[in-house]
Design a protein around this motif. Structure first.
Motif, PDB file in Angstrom:
ATOM      1  N   LEU A 142       0.771  -1.436   0.051  1.00  0.00           N
ATOM      2  CA  LEU A 142       0.054  -0.008   0.182  1.00  0.00           C
ATOM      3  C   LEU A 142       0.915   1.183  -0.061  1.00  0.00           C
ATOM      4  O   LEU A 142       0.250   2.393  -0.220  1.00  0.00           O
ATOM      5  CB  LEU A 142      -0.928  -0.162   1.098  1.00  0.00           C
ATOM      6  CG  LEU A 142      -1.971  -1.030   1.429  1.00  0.00           C
ATOM      7  CD1 LEU A 142      -2.793  -1.114   2.705  1.00  0.00           C
ATOM      8  CD2 LEU A 142      -2.833  -1.038   0.080  1.00  0.00           C
ATOM      9  N   GLN A 143       2.169   1.135   0.181  1.00  0.00           N
ATOM     10  CA  GLN A 143       3.056   2.066   0.087  1.00  0.00           C
ATOM     11  C   GLN A 143       2.543   3.329   1.356  1.00  0.00           C
ATOM     12  O   GLN A 143       2.500   4.337   1.207  1.00  0.00           O
ATOM     13  CB  GLN A 143       3.278   3.014  -1.370  1.00  0.00           C
ATOM     14  CG  GLN A 143       3.766   1.942  -2.321  1.00  0.00           C
ATOM     15  CD  GLN A 143       4.167   2.836  -3.497  1.00  0.00           C
ATOM     16  OE1 GLN A 143       5.121   3.531  -3.525  1.00  0.00           O
ATOM     17  NE2 GLN A 143       3.491   2.947  -4.380  1.00  0.00           N
ATOM     18  N   ALA A 144       2.344   2.429   2.537  1.00  0.00           N
ATOM     19  CA  ALA A 144       1.737   3.326   3.845  1.00  0.00           C
ATOM     20  C   ALA A 144       2.878   4.054   4.397  1.00  0.00           C
ATOM     21  O   ALA A 144       3.995   3.557   4.726  1.00  0.00           O
ATOM     22  CB  ALA A 144       1.098   2.360   4.669  1.00  0.00           C
TER      23      ALA A 144
ATOM     24  N   ASP B 199      -9.350   3.780  -5.174  1.00  0.00           N
ATOM     25  CA  ASP B 199      -8.158   3.775  -5.342  1.00  0.00           C
ATOM     26  C   ASP B 199      -7.629   2.748  -6.568  1.00  0.00           C
ATOM     27  O   ASP B 199      -8.339   1.728  -6.759  1.00  0.00           O
ATOM     28  CB  ASP B 199      -7.193   3.467  -4.184  1.00  0.00           C
ATOM     29  CG  ASP B 199      -7.502   4.362  -2.892  1.00  0.00           C
ATOM     30  OD1 ASP B 199      -7.973   5.608  -3.206  1.00  0.00           O
ATOM     31  OD2 ASP B 199      -7.643   3.776  -1.797  1.00  0.00           O
ATOM     32  N   ILE B 200      -6.442   2.937  -7.317  1.00  0.00           N
ATOM     33  CA  ILE B 200      -6.169   1.983  -8.129  1.00  0.00           C
ATOM     34  C   ILE B 200      -4.647   1.777  -8.172  1.00  0.00           C
ATOM     35  O   ILE B 200      -4.068   2.712  -7.508  1.00  0.00           O
ATOM     36  CB  ILE B 200      -6.584   2.302  -9.756  1.00  0.00           C
ATOM     37  CG1 ILE B 200      -5.942   3.519  -9.905  1.00  0.00           C
ATOM     38  CG2 ILE B 200      -8.186   2.423  -9.858  1.00  0.00           C
ATOM     39  CD1 ILE B 200      -6.084   3.824 -11.761  1.00  0.00           C
ATOM     40  N   GLY B 201      -4.020   0.653  -8.689  1.00  0.00           N
ATOM     41  CA  GLY B 201      -2.677   0.795  -8.566  1.00  0.00           C
ATOM     42  C   GLY B 201      -2.040  -0.608  -9.371  1.00  0.00           C
ATOM     43  O   GLY B 201      -2.862  -1.291  -9.867  1.00  0.00           O
ATOM     44  N   ALA B 202      -0.863  -0.809  -9.282  1.00  0.00           N
ATOM     45  CA  ALA B 202      -0.399  -1.948  -9.946  1.00  0.00           C
ATOM     46  C   ALA B 202       0.771  -2.103  -9.190  1.00  0.00           C
ATOM     47  O   ALA B 202       1.790  -1.389  -8.764  1.00  0.00           O
ATOM     48  CB  ALA B 202      -0.055  -1.513 -11.344  1.00  0.00           C
TER      49      ALA B 202
ATOM     50  N   TYR C 253       8.291  -3.191  -8.467  1.00  0.00           N
ATOM     51  CA  TYR C 253       7.926  -1.773  -8.774  1.00  0.00           C
ATOM     52  C   TYR C 253       6.497  -1.520  -7.876  1.00  0.00           C
ATOM     53  O   TYR C 253       5.648  -2.598  -8.421  1.00  0.00           O
ATOM     54  CB  TYR C 253       7.921  -1.511 -10.180  1.00  0.00           C
ATOM     55  CG  TYR C 253       9.311  -1.234 -10.631  1.00  0.00           C
ATOM     56  CD1 TYR C 253       9.921  -0.030 -10.782  1.00  0.00           C
ATOM     57  CD2 TYR C 253       9.940  -2.421 -11.102  1.00  0.00           C
ATOM     58  CE1 TYR C 253      11.134   0.193 -11.263  1.00  0.00           C
ATOM     59  CE2 TYR C 253      11.374  -2.271 -11.602  1.00  0.00           C
ATOM     60  CZ  TYR C 253      11.761  -1.059 -11.787  1.00  0.00           C
ATOM     61  OH  TYR C 253      12.975  -0.894 -11.931  1.00  0.00           O
ATOM     62  N   ARG C 254       6.164  -0.560  -7.545  1.00  0.00           N
ATOM     63  CA  ARG C 254       4.857  -0.309  -7.079  1.00  0.00           C
ATOM     64  C   ARG C 254       4.083   1.102  -7.441  1.00  0.00           C
ATOM     65  O   ARG C 254       4.933   2.070  -7.472  1.00  0.00           O
ATOM     66  CB  ARG C 254       4.841  -0.211  -5.344  1.00  0.00           C
ATOM     67  CG  ARG C 254       5.005  -1.707  -4.888  1.00  0.00           C
ATOM     68  CD  ARG C 254       5.207  -1.694  -3.566  1.00  0.00           C
ATOM     69  NE  ARG C 254       5.601  -3.072  -2.934  1.00  0.00           N
ATOM     70  CZ  ARG C 254       6.795  -3.446  -2.680  1.00  0.00           C
ATOM     71  NH1 ARG C 254       7.652  -2.685  -3.035  1.00  0.00           N
ATOM     72  NH2 ARG C 254       7.129  -4.471  -2.135  1.00  0.00           N
ATOM     73  N   LEU C 255       2.900   1.199  -7.763  1.00  0.00           N
ATOM     74  CA  LEU C 255       2.244   2.255  -8.104  1.00  0.00           C
ATOM     75  C   LEU C 255       0.932   2.273  -7.536  1.00  0.00           C
ATOM     76  O   LEU C 255       0.159   1.466  -7.683  1.00  0.00           O
ATOM     77  CB  LEU C 255       2.019   2.602  -9.681  1.00  0.00           C
ATOM     78  CG  LEU C 255       1.017   3.719 -10.286  1.00  0.00           C
ATOM     79  CD1 LEU C 255       1.808   5.012  -9.921  1.00  0.00           C
ATOM     80  CD2 LEU C 255       0.951   3.524 -11.515  1.00  0.00           C
TER      81      LEU C 255
ATOM     82  N   VAL D  66      -0.356  10.321  -5.817  1.00  0.00           N
ATOM     83  CA  VAL D  66       0.165   9.448  -6.505  1.00  0.00           C
ATOM     84  C   VAL D  66       1.589   8.883  -5.928  1.00  0.00           C
ATOM     85  O   VAL D  66       2.293   9.621  -5.521  1.00  0.00           O
ATOM     86  CB  VAL D  66       0.491   9.823  -8.049  1.00  0.00           C
ATOM     87  CG1 VAL D  66       1.551   8.757  -8.884  1.00  0.00           C
ATOM     88  CG2 VAL D  66      -0.685   9.975  -8.671  1.00  0.00           C
ATOM     89  N   ALA D  67       1.626   7.599  -5.518  1.00  0.00           N
ATOM     90  CA  ALA D  67       2.774   7.319  -4.710  1.00  0.00           C
ATOM     91  C   ALA D  67       3.340   6.014  -5.648  1.00  0.00           C
ATOM     92  O   ALA D  67       2.872   5.126  -6.316  1.00  0.00           O
ATOM     93  CB  ALA D  67       2.438   6.659  -3.478  1.00  0.00           C
ATOM     94  N   LEU D  68       4.782   6.156  -5.938  1.00  0.00           N
ATOM     95  CA  LEU D  68       5.493   4.809  -6.490  1.00  0.00           C
ATOM     96  C   LEU D  68       6.745   4.468  -5.842  1.00  0.00           C
ATOM     97  O   LEU D  68       7.470   5.494  -5.321  1.00  0.00           O
ATOM     98  CB  LEU D  68       5.639   5.714  -8.257  1.00  0.00           C
ATOM     99  CG  LEU D  68       6.186   6.805  -8.492  1.00  0.00           C
ATOM    100  CD1 LEU D  68       7.922   6.438  -8.492  1.00  0.00           C
ATOM    101  CD2 LEU D  68       5.802   7.299  -9.498  1.00  0.00           C
ATOM    102  N   SER D  69       7.097   3.466  -6.066  1.00  0.00           N
ATOM    103  CA  SER D  69       8.321   3.041  -5.484  1.00  0.00           C
ATOM    104  C   SER D  69       9.039   1.802  -6.295  1.00  0.00           C
ATOM    105  O   SER D  69       8.483   1.111  -6.965  1.00  0.00           O
ATOM    106  CB  SER D  69       8.099   2.574  -4.050  1.00  0.00           C
ATOM    107  OG  SER D  69       7.326   1.349  -3.861  1.00  0.00           O
ATOM    108  N   ALA D  70      10.473   1.535  -6.067  1.00  0.00           N
ATOM    109  CA  ALA D  70      10.950   0.356  -6.518  1.00  0.00           C
ATOM    110  C   ALA D  70      11.847  -0.244  -5.208  1.00  0.00           C
ATOM    111  O   ALA D  70      12.521   0.505  -4.607  1.00  0.00           O
ATOM    112  CB  ALA D  70      12.006   0.816  -7.416  1.00  0.00           C
ATOM    113  N   THR D  71      11.725  -1.509  -5.124  1.00  0.00           N
ATOM    114  CA  THR D  71      12.449  -2.354  -4.210  1.00  0.00           C
ATOM    115  C   THR D  71      13.354  -3.192  -4.687  1.00  0.00           C
ATOM    116  O   THR D  71      12.791  -4.329  -5.694  1.00  0.00           O
ATOM    117  CB  THR D  71      11.480  -3.028  -3.192  1.00  0.00           C
ATOM    118  OG1 THR D  71      10.571  -1.996  -2.561  1.00  0.00           O
ATOM    119  CG2 THR D  71      12.132  -3.820  -1.901  1.00  0.00           C
TER     120      THR D  71
END
Length: 721
Positions: A89-91, A669-672, A685-687, A713-718
């Motif tokens: 959820l990128q909380a 909410d939407i994401g991928a 990758y998260r969006l 809009v939140a995005l990340s790469a782990t």
């Protein structure tokens, strides 16, 4: 690993996504097998740790004095949010992490000042930023990056934790050392221009696995958030060390240092007594605070834990923590004075330090009386807190001249010069709470079990008021808020099937009195302690790979509210909340994961001396809540998962007389998420796009309103190192 190589690892998947999608139908791709089938078939389900593959199902949770228990065998409503779901959820706040828990309503606005630590659970508001870490209380904003899970216990929990708000409690479980080496690096945007980096390391120190460590380091830059000209910067250093002295004995240490700085934030609104209709929510992306609004939170925490199985009968468990918590508020408050959105502005200052010491010790005894098995626990919990404020300071708001409007803003006036700032060295509250508990978990046979027990609770609360210090140079002592009581608890569980449990429970709780909000005329006044009582009945079941929990409850407590005419925080009558909760979590199919549910309540005021309050819905209570979150893994593009969620919160009354409602709110909410390997390293990758439709709405608690979170809009790469 060089910076260039890390960058290549993070960017390479983006170049391959389209190629893999095009080849998906032409190439036979062998997906990795998942060895989790046995875990779902485990009747105790204790091996469920909330991973994506397990549908975010969690098998066990902390139950206070009773220790860690399987959730389906626990006769209380407990819902757990795992680290995997928090990460996906990128909380960045607990409000973000619990947004799909259908039993919780965040009482915070979109700016998350204070970390979103105040919640409504079963219609009652938890103490702001009051939480538990590994079962020990702590009053502070909680970062998410070093948490293994969040456990929400709904309703009265005095028997389990010694003293607790009738809303329930939020317990955070810290990340502990791992048996295998762990190393991940995450970078991205929490929203707006909030760039962050997070390193998570762990594993054994020696070859015998006697010593293990865990380290989390987080840095969030002070870039602009989704709200114009608002900045959230923070950092976290969190470490844990485990020493397995023997197979039956463990000593654990942990330390954390956290600091958060919110600039140009904290949009809060009160409602004047001439307002007859709440103005519609303005644009949530705009900033309604002056630039000199600042909020800072920080703490240092030291924890120690010792567990030992002494022999086949006795086990000892103990925990202790020490915290030093800093809170700084130079906050503006807006007071709406007309139905058209006109408002005035005032500003107050506060700096406080809280020193807290809390701990517990429990002795468990496994005893059999014929065919009946007992686990008898004798426990003692205590906490001692000392809060100091900086004096002299302007405890009463400084009012600024002029009238502004929600929809046509004018520049704010400059701040008042000469606002006094002393050191935070004046005692304003000394709180001591102790609890001695005797509990017996009884197993009659495979179908029937029970829990009986009682706690003797003592609360000693001393408060001082410095509200007239600037005028008189003196303080006044508030009435003593002391109370002690022995509170019983009973629970009965029946399991007609291995995957089905029926239970009923009764709990009485003695709790610390409510504290007047900072926007009230009697800000920070502490009410006297009071009792609450709860009756609950529920069903816990597992169907395939889905957990379904249903709970019906009835809770009584004293009614606390802010009188919008006098702006005084008062206690009058009692609140009665009757409700039903339904929560489901797990995998519907191999590809589809879902979690969510709903809460329906009938809440009303009874036995109030002010007859105008009788049968009214308590201030700030939503009687309808529904949440749903889903994920679908696409076979056509291995590694790609589509995500999304829906949230509904019913009508809420801002005032105690039910004349000023906030309309219901529905957001989506939407994401991928995309996973793959590059050069032998796993990358995710998260969006996430929250509030997809950009809906502007109000939230409220205690007569104070805030704007809901705007589209973000939140995005990340782990990278798994």
């Amino acid at each position: 690993m060089t910076t260039r190589k890390v960058s290549c690892l993070l960017l390479a998947p983006l170049l391959l996504v389209c190629e893999q999608a095009a080849l998906a139908e032409e190439t036979e791709i062998e997906l990795p097998s998942l060895s989790i089938e046995e875990e779902f078939q485990d009747p105790q389900a204790e091996t469920l740790e909330g991973t994506e593959e397990q549908g975010y199902r969690v098998g066990s949770a902390n139950a206070g004095v009773l220790g860690k228990l399987p959730l389906k065998d626990t006769p209380y409503s407990i819902n757990a949010t795992s680290a995997a779901l928090i990460k996906n959820l990128q909380a960045q706040s607990v409000a973000d992490a619990l947004k799909y828990n259908p039993t919780v309503n965040s009482a915070s606005g979109g700016d998350s000042v204070g970390g979103g630590g105040a919640f409504q659970i079963r219609g009652f508001v938890s103490e702001n930023n009051e939480s538990f870490i590994d079962g020990v209380r702590m009053y502070a904003r909680a970062p998410m990056e070093d948490k293994e899970r969040i456990e929400v216990l709904n309703g009265s929990a005095s028997f389990l934790y010694g003293f607790a708000n009738p809303a329930g409690l939020v317990n955070y479980t810290l990340k502990r050392p791992t048996a295998q080496r762990l190393a991940t690096f995450t970078t991205g945007l929490y929203g707006g221009k909030q760039v962050y980096g997070h390193v998570d390391l762990g594993g054994p120190i020696d070859s015998q696995n006697r010593f293990g460590y865990r380290l989390n380091v987080v840095k969030v830059g002070k870039g602009e958030t989704a709200v114009n000209e608002q900045h959230h910067g923070r950092y976290l250093l969190s470490g844990a060390l485990d020493w397995n002295i023997s197979p039956d004995t463990r000593l654990a240490l942990d330390y954390s240092h956290f600091y958060a700085d919110v600039e140009h934030g904290d949009d809060t609104f009160t409602v004047g007594n001439k307002v007859t209709s709440i103005p519609h929510a303005p644009d949530a992306t705009k900033n309604y605070s002056p630039a000199y609004s600042i909020s800072r939170d920080g703490y240092r925490r030291y924890g120690i834990e010792f567990d030992s199985r002494l022999n086949d009968i006795f086990t000892i468990r103990s925990k202790f923590n020490y915290t030093r918590i800093l809170t700084y508020r130079r906050r503006a408050a807006n007071n709406i004075i007309t139905n058209d959105g006109d408002y005035t502005m005032s500003r107050s200052y506060r700096e406080s330090i809280r020193f807290g010491r809390a701990g517990n010790i429990f002795l468990d005894a496994n005893i059999n009386t014929g065919p009946i098995a007992h686990v008898v626990t004798l426990g003692f919990s205590a906490e001692d807190g000392n809060t100091k404020n900086a004096y002299p300071y302007a405890s009463k708001k400084i009012s600024f001249p002029g009238i502004n409007n929600l929809y046509h803003q004018d520049p704010y006036p400059d701040d008042v010069v000469g606002d006094t700032r002393g050191r935070a060295n004046r005692n304003v509250e000394k709180l001591r709470m102790t609890s001695t508990t005797l509990a017996d978990r009884i197993t009659f046979n495979e179908q029937w079990s029970a829990i009986i027990g009682a706690s003797h609770i003592t609360i000693v609360d001393r408060n001082k008021s410095y509200s007239n210090y600037l005028k008189t140079g003196t303080f006044s002592r508030q009435p003593k808020n002391d109370k002690e009581r022995t509170t019983p608890s009973f629970a009965l569980t029946y399991k007609p099937l291995s995957n089905l449990s029926l239970y009923a429970s009764y709990i009485e709780s003695l709790q610390k009195g409510d504290t007047a909000p900072s926007t009230a005329t009697n800000a920070d006044e502490v009410m006297s302690p009071y009792m609450s009582r709860q009756v609950e009945a529920g069903i816990k079941s597992t169907w395939g790979e889905m957990d379904l929990n249903v709970a019906a409850f009835r809770i009584k407590k004293r009614n606390a509210y802010t009188d919008l005419v006098t702006n005084m925080f008062k206690m009058d009558g009692q609140e009665i909340h009757n409700g039903l909760e339904v929560v489901a979590t797990g995998k519907v199919t191999r590809n589809l994961t879902m979690t969510g549910g709903f809460t329906l309540m009938k809440a009303y005021i009874d036995k109030a001396t002010d007859h105008a309050l009788k049968d009214k819905t308590p201030q700030g209570v939503p009687e309808k809540i529904a949440r749903l979150y889903g994920e679908y893994a696409l076979d056509q593009v291995p590694g790609l998962t589509l995500t999304g969620g829906l949230s509904y919160t019913g009508k809420i009354y801002v005032d105690s007389l039910n004349k000023l409602p906030i309309p219901s709110v529905f957001t989506g909410d939407i994401g991928a998420r995309y996973k793959m390997d590059v050069f032998g390293k796993g990358i995710t990758y998260r969006l996430n796009v929250s509030n997809l439709w950009g809906h502007d709405y109000w939230t409220t608690v205690g007569g104070t309103m805030s704007l809901g979170t705007p589209r973000n809009v939140a995005l990340s790469a782990t990278l798994d190192l």
